[in-house]
Design a protein around this motif. Structure first.
Motif, PDB file in Angstrom:
ATOM      1  N   MET A   1       0.825  -1.206   0.000  1.00  0.00           N
ATOM      2  CA  MET A   1       0.000   0.000   0.000  1.00  0.00           C
ATOM      3  C   MET A   1       0.857   1.252   0.000  1.00  0.00           C
ATOM      4  N   PHE A 187      -1.098  -7.198  14.327  1.00  0.00           N
ATOM      5  CA  PHE A 187      -0.094  -8.025  13.671  1.00  0.00           C
ATOM      6  C   PHE A 187      -0.768  -9.200  12.959  1.00  0.00           C
ATOM      7  N   ASN A 190      -2.404  -8.121   9.756  1.00  0.00           N
ATOM      8  CA  ASN A 190      -1.546  -7.713   8.641  1.00  0.00           C
ATOM      9  C   ASN A 190      -0.489  -8.719   8.247  1.00  0.00           C
ATOM     10  N   HIS A 191      -0.178  -9.638   9.136  1.00  0.00           N
ATOM     11  CA  HIS A 191       0.977 -10.492   8.845  1.00  0.00           C
ATOM     12  C   HIS A 191       0.714 -11.984   8.953  1.00  0.00           C
ATOM     13  N   THR A 192      -0.556 -12.369   9.009  1.00  0.00           N
ATOM     14  CA  THR A 192      -0.822 -13.809   8.972  1.00  0.00           C
ATOM     15  C   THR A 192      -1.815 -14.109   7.860  1.00  0.00           C
ATOM     16  N   LYS A 193      -1.841 -15.380   7.502  1.00  0.00           N
ATOM     17  CA  LYS A 193      -2.753 -15.845   6.474  1.00  0.00           C
ATOM     18  C   LYS A 193      -4.192 -15.521   6.863  1.00  0.00           C
ATOM     19  N   ARG A 196      -4.899 -11.856   6.300  1.00  0.00           N
ATOM     20  CA  ARG A 196      -4.917 -11.532   4.879  1.00  0.00           C
ATOM     21  C   ARG A 196      -6.217 -12.001   4.235  1.00  0.00           C
ATOM     22  N   TYR A 197      -6.644 -13.218   4.602  1.00  0.00           N
ATOM     23  CA  TYR A 197      -7.871 -13.761   4.012  1.00  0.00           C
ATOM     24  C   TYR A 197      -9.106 -13.038   4.537  1.00  0.00           C
ATOM     25  N   ILE A 199      -9.307  -9.900   5.143  1.00  0.00           N
ATOM     26  CA  ILE A 199      -9.403  -8.703   4.302  1.00  0.00           C
ATOM     27  C   ILE A 199      -9.869  -9.084   2.899  1.00  0.00           C
ATOM     28  N   TYR A 271     -11.471  -3.117   4.528  1.00  0.00           N
ATOM     29  CA  TYR A 271     -10.371  -2.367   5.094  1.00  0.00           C
ATOM     30  C   TYR A 271     -10.653  -2.083   6.564  1.00  0.00           C
TER      31      TYR A 271
ATOM     32  N   LYS B 353      -6.562  -3.848  -3.113  1.00  0.00           N
ATOM     33  CA  LYS B 353      -5.347  -4.304  -2.438  1.00  0.00           C
ATOM     34  C   LYS B 353      -4.141  -4.188  -3.371  1.00  0.00           C
ATOM     35  N   SER B 354      -2.973  -4.399  -2.819  1.00  0.00           N
ATOM     36  CA  SER B 354      -1.747  -4.162  -3.577  1.00  0.00           C
ATOM     37  C   SER B 354      -1.420  -5.304  -4.537  1.00  0.00           C
ATOM     38  N   MET B 364      -0.645 -18.435  -0.589  1.00  0.00           N
ATOM     39  CA  MET B 364      -0.224 -17.943   0.718  1.00  0.00           C
ATOM     40  C   MET B 364       0.722 -18.910   1.430  1.00  0.00           C
ATOM     41  N   THR B 368       4.316 -18.355   3.963  1.00  0.00           N
ATOM     42  CA  THR B 368       4.142 -18.315   5.411  1.00  0.00           C
ATOM     43  C   THR B 368       5.140 -19.240   6.076  1.00  0.00           C
ATOM     44  N   PHE B 371       2.831 -19.336  11.365  1.00  0.00           N
ATOM     45  CA  PHE B 371       1.660 -18.497  11.227  1.00  0.00           C
ATOM     46  C   PHE B 371       1.945 -17.208  10.473  1.00  0.00           C
ATOM     47  N   LEU B 372       3.206 -16.895  10.323  1.00  0.00           N
ATOM     48  CA  LEU B 372       3.553 -15.563   9.855  1.00  0.00           C
ATOM     49  C   LEU B 372       3.771 -15.491   8.359  1.00  0.00           C
ATOM     50  N   ILE B 373       3.401 -14.335   7.806  1.00  0.00           N
ATOM     51  CA  ILE B 373       3.651 -14.094   6.393  1.00  0.00           C
ATOM     52  C   ILE B 373       5.059 -13.540   6.244  1.00  0.00           C
ATOM     53  N   ASP B 397       3.888  -2.285  -4.179  1.00  0.00           N
ATOM     54  CA  ASP B 397       2.901  -1.919  -3.168  1.00  0.00           C
ATOM     55  C   ASP B 397       1.687  -1.210  -3.752  1.00  0.00           C
ATOM     56  N   GLN B 398       1.769  -0.875  -5.054  1.00  0.00           N
ATOM     57  CA  GLN B 398       0.683  -0.128  -5.683  1.00  0.00           C
ATOM     58  C   GLN B 398      -0.638  -0.902  -5.599  1.00  0.00           C
ATOM     59  N   LEU B 399      -1.741  -0.175  -5.334  1.00  0.00           N
ATOM     60  CA  LEU B 399      -3.047  -0.819  -5.349  1.00  0.00           C
ATOM     61  C   LEU B 399      -3.399  -1.196  -6.783  1.00  0.00           C
TER      62      LEU B 399
END
Lengths: 326, 503
Positions: A1, A187, A190-193, A196-197, A199, A271, B353-354, B364, B368, B371-373, B397-399
């Motif tokens: 973004m 966190f 924004n940073h887990t599957k 993300r899903y 959103i 969002y 989204k980007s 995904m 990962t 649990f983390l991306i 990062d552009q939408l």
């Protein structure tokens, strides 16, 4: 973004934070009573359960759904927990676990109704709202143990008391836990599957499904997380409410949902942020607590909160229009 | 045929980037049924929208009943007697027939709606048309055919003098079509002018008096139906010069293995007994007119819509073709199939989204750790594909909403490439994409095929089909009506098969 490049002023969360600071300053300036430590302490005490509900419901709201059952659910779990302690002699820790478990259970029910059976979220959670209100009313009014009673230790999760009686020092340690939970869930978002899903479902469910995502599962999980936080809210609610009354709780969800929208979740989903929810709730709490100190009664708080919400959602819609015009 | 009731002359209409109507002429006489024909995107609908006031013409003249006219909205057109009966019926299912016919102009008795009058008026209309429908029936209880009769009754009640039928037979049964034709002939007898838009050549021969053919937004010509053959009409429809070289012969190695085999696939009315094979490195074009069932076939194959029966076999990583069960897009993705929707904004990408989030959406788990991306890896892979596909975006990062159509499509392609999908279904890959970007997408598709990916390309553009495909499957009304190698394909034989349903 591209938000890094954008000025911080265009971030709704920052604007809301300024509103929080401004409100605190105005109320402190206008009322001597408001700026006392004990007032602040009580404001925080009463914000925890709202905030916990709000963190939870942020997730359904981001998917474009809603959970109306959080208010009555929270009271229902607190009542059942209290009954277990009073009438069945169970330890407080068991009651707390039961609260969380019940939250997850009702959350799963909501999730299955919405994500798998395709009931509209408004309707599904309206049903569980009624169910939890009714189930809670089967219990009698039950106070959880007071601070000085056996099992009263759980109060110190939210408010550390050192010393006894009038001279005791009290520290709002709950605020620290809230900050940690908010950062954690931000966190997760924004940073887990899962985040993300969440959103992606709110932004474009069809595209998410056609990308091979197990949309049903994640849709259910969104409501499970919301239920989990409702369970936590039940504990915070029991800690500040001397006696939990059956049949109450309806309407409490509105403060939480309102706070989330003030914090900048898109009205159509897709969002949102937990940090926004955090500051949004404090706008609601400040209005609720502060207005009586400057001579405006509770009814005014509702009216003003409603107006604030309209402004917040309009800002979001105008922003979206601008983005679409690009 | 009587005197001319409507003349459209030199009608010109442009949209940003598209010359939709290029000096088109069209006329309708009293007591005639005039067919309007052309491929998808030839401009038929646009012309009718200009006529009925949905669009305003840029230049040209419309003379209706001897007077220069311009309608500013459908209401004005309706009031003047120019009415369109849409293919998609505009009825409110929960209201009664009578309520639907008089919607927006309900007869009043004081403050109350005069239901009695409405019902009586409706009865009179149906009598006039020789139809038996109870005006008190709820609309959703009627068959599609009956609903269409109600639309016609509604048109008549507007004192219509010109009625436009936009593919009226698409959803009807044989019997219903016969009934419809009785009514249309009856209206013709009464001296109305009728415009009939259809792709079905045999219907055109049966019901129409004249045919006007459009192509690529331009007017090609008008024929007297009974003096012309089906071939004449098809030649007029497709008779364009193809500037881009069509593929001369298939690029697929003769011994290339089959990677996807679909047998007797059935899914609703739009997918009936569809069978085909896709070979490694092949671009298999799916041609046909609007509503032929191509997208429905792709969606059923991909598990996005339910299917009634059919056998699907996919080649595994070990090179063996084996039967698979695909009940959801998840299953399809698991077997290495990727679907690029014709409607990117709705089904293809998450536009708000980007590029990163869109690129990694289907994969995904590759990004990962626990649990983390892994944001760094996400960015790295996205940037790799941005470079490889030459996607024009300032940053990863552009939408996606801020990218052009061609670049949005590249982001969706990147999404499936991260998945290492071996079978890619491109549904109208260049719809809404400008010419330069089109060529880039074509190059990319050829490159993917050369690398051994297999591609199903659904396209409504004849030039695209002839330029890209190694083999062409032609569909009409939910059935496969042709399967020809590129070396034998011509515009004429494709159009011939696309307008003929085999029973």
């Amino acid at each position: 973004m591209t938000k890094k490049k954008k000025s911080i002023l265009s971030d709704q969360r920052f604007i809301v934070l300024l509103v929080v600071i401004a409100l605190t300053a105005i109320f402190s300036f206008m009322s001597k009573e408001f700026r006392q430590y004990n007032t602040m302490l009580s404001l925080l005490d009463f914000s925890y359960y709202d905030l916990l509900m709000a963190i939870g419901v942020t997730f359904p709201l981001i998917t474009g759904g809603v959970d109306l059952s959080i208010g009555t659910g929270m009271v229902c779990y607190a009542l059942i927990g209290g009954t277990l302690i009073r009438s069945h002699g169970m330890p407080v820790i068991v009651a707390m676990l039961v609260c969380v478990l019940l939250g997850v259970l009702i959350g799963t029910l909501n999730g299955v109704l919405i994500g798998v059976m395709n009931l509209p979220p408004f309707l599904a959670t309206l049903c569980t709202c009624m169910i939890t209100r009714g189930a809670g009313s089967l219990c009698t009014a039950t106070p959880w143990p007071g601070l000085t009673q056996e099992g009263g230790w759980f109060h110190s999760i939210f408010k550390l008391t050192i010393g006894t009686g009038r001279s005791a020092d009290r520290y709002p340690i709950g605020f620290l836990w809230m900050v940690i939970l908010v950062l954690l869930m931000e966190f997760v978002l924004n940073h887990t599957k899962f985040g993300r899903y969440t959103i992606a479902i709110g932004s474009n469910k069809e595209a998410a499904a056609l990308s091979g995502i197990n949309v049903k599962f994640y849709h259910v999980m969104v409501y499970v997380v919301c239920g989990l936080f409702t369970g936590l809210a039940a504990i915070a609610y029991a800690a500040v409410t001397p006696t939990v009354q059956p049949g109450t709780g309806a309407g409490l969800e509105m403060d939480a949902i309102g706070g989330v929208f003030v914090g900048g979740v898109a009205a159509t989903g897709g969002y949102g942020s937990v940090l926004g929810t955090f500051v949004g709730i404090f706008v609601i709490m400040l209005l609720k607590t502060g207005l009586p100190y400057i001579g405006l009664q509770a009814n005014w708080q509702q009216i003003i909160t409603g107006l604030v919400l309209i402004v917040a959602v309009l800002i979001d819609i105008i922003k979206e229009k601008k983005a679409a015009a690009l | 045929m009587g005197e001319v009731i409507l003349t459209m002359k030199d009608i010109d209409k442009s949209f940003p980037g598209v010359h939709a109507l290029d000096h088109v002429n069209f006329e309708v006489k009293r007591g005639e049924v005039h067919a309007l024909m052309g491929e998808n995107g030839a401009g038929k609908s646009t012309l009718m929208k200009v006529l009925t006031g949905i669009y305003q013409k840029d230049s040209g003249s419309i003379v209706y009943k001897g007077k220069e006219t311009e309608f500013h909205n459908t209401r004005e057109a309706q009031d003047a007697g120019v009415v369109i009966v849409h293919q998609e019926l505009n009825m409110v299912g929960d209201l009664t027939v009578a309520q639907n016919i008089f919607i927006g102009r309900e007869p009043k008795k004081g403050f109350r709606i005069d239901d009695k009058k409405m019902i009586e008026e409706s009865k009179k209309l149906f009598q006039e048309l020789n139809i038996e429908i109870d005006p008190r029936e709820k609309m959703h209880n009627l068959t599609v055919g009956k609903q269409q009769m109600c639309e016609i009754a509604k048109a008549i009640s507007h004192k219509a003098e010109v009625i436009i039928f936009d593919e009226p037979s698409a959803a009807l049964t044989e019997k219903e079509i016969a009934d419809l034709f009785v009514i249309i002939r009856d209206l013709r007898e009464k001296g109305l002018g009728i415009v009939y838009i259809s792709h079905r050549m045999d219907e055109i021969k049966v019901i129409t008096d004249r045919v006007t053919v459009m192509r690529d937004g331009g007017y090609v010509g008008t024929l007297i139906t009974k003096d012309s053959t089906k071939e004449d009409i098809i030649n007029m429809m497709v008779g364009r010069v193809i500037y881009e070289d069509p593929k001369q012969h298939s690029m697929v190695a003769p011994d290339a293995p089959v990677v996807l085999k679909v047998e007797h696939l059935n899914a609703g009315k739009m997918v009936q007994d569809v069978s085909f094979e896709l070979r490694k490195g092949e671009i298999l074009g799916f041609s046909g007119l609007m509503g032929a069932g191509r997208t429905e076939t792709a969606r059923a194959l991909f598990g996005a819509d339910p299917k009634q029966s059919g056998k699907i076999s996919v080649m595994g990583k070990d090179g063996q073709l084996r039967e698979v069960t695909i009940n959801s897009p998840q299953d399809a993705v698991k077997y290495g199939i990727g679907y690029l929707s014709e409607d990117r904004r709705r089904y293809g990408c998450v536009v708000q989204k980007s590029c990163i989030e869109n690129t990694t959406l289907a994969t995904m788990e590759q990004f990962t750790k626990g649990f983390l991306i892994d944001s760094a890896k996400e960015k790295e892979v996205t940037e790799k594909y941005i470079k490889e596909l030459a996607t024009k975006t300032p940053t990863a990062d552009q939408l996606v909403v801020n990218l052009s159509g061609g670049n949005q499509q590249k982001v969706v392609i990147a999404k499936w490439l991260t998945r290492d999908s071996d079978i890619l279904i491109f549904d109208e890959p260049t719809r809404g994409i400008d010419v330069g970007a089109k060529n880039e997408i074509y190059k990319l598709m050829n490159k993917l095929a050369a690398e051994g990916k297999s591609i199903i390309m659904i396209s409504s553009e004849m030039t695209e089909v002839l330029r890209m495909s190694d083999r062409i499957i032609i569909m009409c009304e939910g059935k496969v009506t042709g399967n020809i190698d590129i070396s034998e394909a011509t515009q004429e034989n494709i159009m011939d098969k696309a307008t003929r349903s085999i029973d």
